[in-house]
Design a protein around this motif. Structure first.
Motif, PDB file in Angstrom:
ATOM      1  N   ALA A 150      -5.657 -18.869  30.167  1.00 13.80           N
ATOM      2  CA  ALA A 150      -5.703 -18.235  28.910  1.00 13.80           C
ATOM      3  C   ALA A 150      -4.415 -17.867  28.259  1.00 13.80           C
ATOM      4  O   ALA A 150      -4.185 -17.695  27.296  1.00 13.80           O
ATOM      5  N   SER A 151      -2.987 -18.420  29.175  1.00 12.80           N
ATOM      6  CA  SER A 151      -2.205 -18.222  28.295  1.00 12.80           C
ATOM      7  C   SER A 151      -1.637 -19.354  27.143  1.00 12.80           C
ATOM      8  O   SER A 151      -0.348 -18.881  26.985  1.00 12.80           O
ATOM      9  N   VAL A 152      -2.145 -20.573  27.573  1.00 17.03           N
ATOM     10  CA  VAL A 152      -2.314 -21.705  27.060  1.00 17.03           C
ATOM     11  C   VAL A 152      -3.093 -21.986  26.391  1.00 17.03           C
ATOM     12  O   VAL A 152      -3.457 -22.653  25.533  1.00 17.03           O
ATOM     13  N   GLY A 153      -4.086 -20.714  25.679  1.00 15.89           N
ATOM     14  CA  GLY A 153      -4.797 -20.732  24.926  1.00 15.89           C
ATOM     15  C   GLY A 153      -6.394 -21.080  25.074  1.00 15.89           C
ATOM     16  O   GLY A 153      -7.074 -21.767  24.586  1.00 15.89           O
ATOM     17  N   ILE A 154      -6.396 -21.338  26.759  1.00 15.47           N
ATOM     18  CA  ILE A 154      -7.353 -22.000  27.229  1.00 15.47           C
ATOM     19  C   ILE A 154      -8.557 -20.540  27.422  1.00 15.47           C
ATOM     20  O   ILE A 154      -8.027 -19.820  28.564  1.00 15.47           O
ATOM     21  N   ASP A 155      -9.698 -20.604  27.250  1.00 15.20           N
ATOM     22  CA  ASP A 155     -10.829 -19.592  26.945  1.00 15.20           C
ATOM     23  C   ASP A 155     -11.576 -19.929  28.185  1.00 15.20           C
ATOM     24  O   ASP A 155     -12.246 -20.673  28.119  1.00 15.20           O
ATOM     25  N   VAL A 156     -11.339 -19.391  29.777  1.00 19.30           N
ATOM     26  CA  VAL A 156     -12.677 -20.019  31.047  1.00 19.30           C
ATOM     27  C   VAL A 156     -14.114 -20.110  30.270  1.00 19.30           C
ATOM     28  O   VAL A 156     -14.318 -20.736  31.386  1.00 19.30           O
TER      29      VAL A 156
END
Length: 308
Positions: A150-156
Motif C-alpha cells: 500500500a505504501s508504494v501504491g499497490i492495492d492488494v
C-alpha cells in the motif's frame, strides 16, 4: 514391603504432578523460527517455573497468537511488534484496544520479498499485476506485506492476485511457478528462504531508502535494515525493513507469573540459543525494543533487579 514403599512414593509424587498447570505458547508454522524458538522457551519454562507445563503450539502466528493470549487460550505468544502495537492501540486488524503487554523483545524480523531471478522482478513496483503470496492468513507477514505494498501504491485487492500461504507453501509455490513472488517476514537466515536459495536462483527485492522512509513514517515499529551478502546462497546485500518480535501476554497475567517467566527465560537463554541462533539478540538490554507497548510489571520488576 517393596510395593508399600513404591505406593507411598507415588502418592508423594503424584500431587505435585497433578497441580502443574498445562499451558501453550503460540508460535507459527514449522518452517519458520517462531516454532523452534517457542519450543525452546516452553522447555525452559516447564523445567524451571514451578507448577507450569508449557508446550509450543503451531499457529498462523502474530495476529492469532495475540488474540488467543487475550482470550486466555495461551499463556504467551510470539508476535511481530507491529501487530502487538496495533492490538494495544486498537488499530489495523483490531477493532478495539486489546489488554496486552509484553515480557521482552526477542529478535528482529526482516522483510524478505522473494522472487525467482528468472522472473525479472527487481523492485516493489514490479509486483503490480502479479500473483503474490502475502503470508499465512492472520499472520504478521500478511499485515506487513499489505502495508508495504500500500505504501508504494499497490492495492492488494485490485492491483495484484493475492494468495495467503505460510513460509513453506510460499517457497514451494515459487519453485513450482504457481506464484510470481512471495513475502516471508522472519529472522535473518530463516529456513524457508535458506532452502529455496540452495535450489533456485532467487532475488530478495530491495526496499529503497525513499520507500523505507515513507513506510517507517506511517509504521514506526519498523526500521531500515541491510541483510548482509551471502546470508542466503548467491544473494548479495539487500536493503529491507525490520521489526522486532516480542513475547506478548495478557495484561491480566499475575505479576508473579510474568516475573517467573521472564527470569527463567533470561537465566537459561544459553539453552535457547543452542536451538535458535537468533536468540543471541534476546538480551535484557534489548527487552524494551518495542516502543509503544508497556512491559508487564512483573517482567519490568525482574529487569529492574538486574541494575541494582
Amino acid at each position: 514391603m517393596f510395593y508399600r514403599a513404591l505406593t507411598l512414593a507415588l502418592l508423594l509424587i503424584l500431587p505435585s504432578a497433578v497441580q502443574a498447570e498445562n499451558y501453550s505458547i503460540g508460535t507459527g508454522g514449522q518452517s519458520g523460527i517462531y516454532y523452534p524458538f517457542g519450543g525452546a522457551l516452553a522447555k525452559v519454562w516447564s523445567d524451571k517455573v514451578p507448577d507450569v507445563n508449557v508446550k509450543a503450539e503451531v499457529t498462523a502466528a502474530s495476529v492469532e497468537n495475540t488474540i488467543k493470549v487475550v482470550r486466555g487460550d495461551m499463556i504467551a505468544g510470539i508476535a511481530m511488534g507491529n501487530v502487538v502495537l496495533d492490538a494495544y492501540n486498537g488499530e489495523g486488524k483490531f477493532r478495539s484496544k486489546m489488554p496486552v503487554k509484553t515480557l521482552f523483545a526477542l529478535y528482529p524480523n526482516l522483510v524478505h520479498t522473494l522472487a525467482l531471478e528468472k522472473s525479472g522482478i527487481k523492485s516493489l513496483a514490479d509486483l503490480k499485476g502479479k500473483r503474490i503470496s502475502l503470508g499465512a492468513p492472520a499472520s504478521g507477514t500478511a499485515v506487513t506485506a499489505a502495508a508495504l505494498l500500500a505504501s508504494v501504491g499497490i492495492d492488494v485487492k485490485q492491483d495484484i492476485d493475492a494468495v495467503y500461504l505460510n513460509y513453506g507453501e510460499t517457497t514451494n509455490a515459487l519453485a513450482n511457478g504457481q506464484i510470481d513472488a512471495g513475502f516471508i517476514v522472519g529472522g535473518q537466515g530463516v529456513g524457508a528462504v535458506t532452502q529455496i536459495s540452495l535450489t533456485h536462483k532467487v532475488n530478495i527485492i530491495p526496499v529503497s531508502d525513499a520507500e523505507s522512509a515513507a513506510f517507517i513514517e506511517k509504521n514506526p515499529a519498523y526500521s531500515q535494515y541491510t541483510i548482509p551478502a551471502d546470508v542466503y546462497n548467491n544473494v548479495g546485500a539487500v536493503s529491507t525493513l525490520s521489526v522486532w518480535n516480542v513475547i506478548v501476554v495478557s495484561a491480566k497475567m499475575s505479576d508473579e507469573m510474568a516475573y517467573n517467566l521472564t527470569k527463567s527465560a533470561f537465566e537459561n537463554m544459553d539453552d535457547v540459543r543452542k536451538v535458535v541462533k537468533v536468540a543471541e539478540a534476546t538480551t535484557p538490554e534489548n527487552a524494551h525494543r518495542l516502543a509503544g507497548v508497556p512491559l508487564h510489571p512483573g517482567a519490568q520488576k525482574y529487569l529492574d533487579s538486574l541494575v541494582k
